[in-house]
Write an enzyme that holds these catalytic residues in place. Structure first.
Site, PDB file in Angstrom:
ATOM      1  N   GLY A  72      93.938  57.596  52.330  1.00  0.00           N
ATOM      2  CA  GLY A  72      93.861  56.163  52.584  1.00  0.00           C
ATOM      3  C   GLY A  72      93.426  55.364  51.376  1.00  0.00           C
ATOM      4  CB  CYS A  73      92.357  51.821  51.260  1.00  0.00           C
ATOM      5  SG  CYS A  73      93.731  51.146  52.224  1.00  0.00           S
TER       6      CYS A  73
END
EC number: 2.3.1.74
Length: 388
Positions: free
Chosen positions: A163-164
């Protein structure tokens, strides 16, 4: 006979890991944020949901995004109508696209970085590939090695579903690899496309709709090595790197791979969770350097969304120009998950050079790269700029 200690000493680099090149790439298809709600509700056959469309229009208007790039064109979506429903089984079709396009976009970014580096690709010793956009065996790291024609002995690592925050993670890993393997040149690639997350709107799941308003496609590549040669052009030094879990943040950001694709869930208090934990991370990273003025360092912050940036800015008392590079990338590309902070690094070093500033970090010596994502996990990387 040599000792293990002597072997280890010979294996280690002398200087810190250094970013030697950055390259980026996006799909050709560009979407305008101001007209995206009309397109999105039309292509998903949801124009009858007028109130929901108005909410989505407001989300897009407040996003501070001007445009995004997406591999998914109208033609592809018409060929795959299941993508346009909210919860239709579609993972096979999504994967068929992702496993081809993720390494292909990564290749474009890597070629740009290698060109900027100016050295033969045969000098690349390690590959770290990161994506949240598809899973396959052998993975995108293998595909990239083949697409670029790298040596078969290159050491590969594949990172899925981070993810981010993972733009910080790959730099942390590259730092460890470069500093503990003398002469290593590490190619890291983050490649993200929204083919696994795109879906139609649902009144019951507005957090999914937030993702549809923010996420875009992009790939970024960085070459990292210690002890640069005279032929190499250092951009930033990686001084330290840390990862932590924010307390009481379980479920703030999570994602689940299902038959319908990758579903994302965001709680409304994500901006406050990030802003309430950022100063502790900064203190732990910069206290050894005697730095406590957050306006005295340059900033590479994962954009997430405008509400997060606003709260971080307010919490730390940052001057508006501190997040200029971050806001510029958010405006021009949207949230590209793990690739975002690397795009921002690229934007900062280019703008610093174009504006005639003294260093790659907006004329400043020290900087921070800050990423956050599922967990809620926070990555903090201390950077040292070099003269332009």
């Amino acid at each position: 006979m040599v000792t293990v200690g002597e072997v280890r000493k010979a294996q280690r680099a002398e200087g810190p890991a250094t970013i030697l090149a950055i390259g980026t790439a996006t799909p050709a298809n560009c979407v305008n944020q101001s007209t995206y709600p009309d397109y999105y509700f039309r292509i998903t056959n949801s124009e009858h949901k007028t109130e929901l469309k108005e909410k989505f229009q407001r989300m897009c208007d407040k996003s501070m995004i001007t445009k995004r790039y997406m591999h998914l064109t109208e033609e592809i979506l018409k060929e795959n109508p299941s993508f346009c429903e909210y919860m239709a089984p579609s993972l096979d079709a999504r994967q068929d696209i992702a496993v081809v396009e993720v390494p292909k976009l990564g290749k474009e970014a890597a070629q740009s970085a290698i060109k900027g580096w100016g050295q033969p690709k045969s000098k690349i010793t390690h590959v770290v590939f990161c994506t949240t956009s598809g899973v396959d065996m052998p993975g995108a790291d293998y595909q990239l090695t083949k697409l670029l024609g790298l040596r078969p002995s290159v050491k590969r690592l594949m990172m899925y579903q981070q993810g981010c925050f993972a733009g910080g993670t790959v730099l942390r890993l590259a730092k460890d690899l470069a500093e503990n393997n003398k002469g290593a040149r590490v190619l890291i690639v983050c490649s993200e496309i929204t083919v696994v997350t795109f879906r139609g709107p649902s009144e019951a799941h507005l957090d999914s709709l937030v993702g549809q308003a923010l996420f875009g496609d992009g790939a970024a590549a960085v070459i990292v090595g210690a002890d640069p040669t005279p032929a190499e052009k250092p951009l930033f030094q990686l001084v330290s790197a840390a990862q932590t879990l924010a307390p009481d943040s379980c479920g703030a950001i999570d994602g689940h791979l299902r038959e319908v694709g990758l579903t994302f869930h965001l709680l409304k208090d994500v901006p406050s969770v990030v802003s309430n934990n950022i100063e502790k991370c900064l203190f732990e990273a910069f206290n050894p350097l005697g730095i406590s003025d957050w306006n005295s360092v340059f900033w590479i912050a994962h954009p997430g969304g405008p509400a997060i940036l606003d709260q971080v800015e307010d919490k730390l008392g940052l001057k508006p120009e501190k997040l200029r590079a971050t806001r510029h990338v958010l405006s021009e590309y949207g949230n590209m998950s793990s690739a975002c902070v690397l795009f921002i690094l690229d934007e900062m070093r280019k703008a610093s050079s174009n504006d005639g500033l003294g260093t790659t970090g907006e004329g400043l010596e020290w900087g921070v790269l800050f990423g956050f994502g599922p967990g809620l996990t926070i990555e903090t990387v201390v950077l040292h700029s070099v003269p332009t």
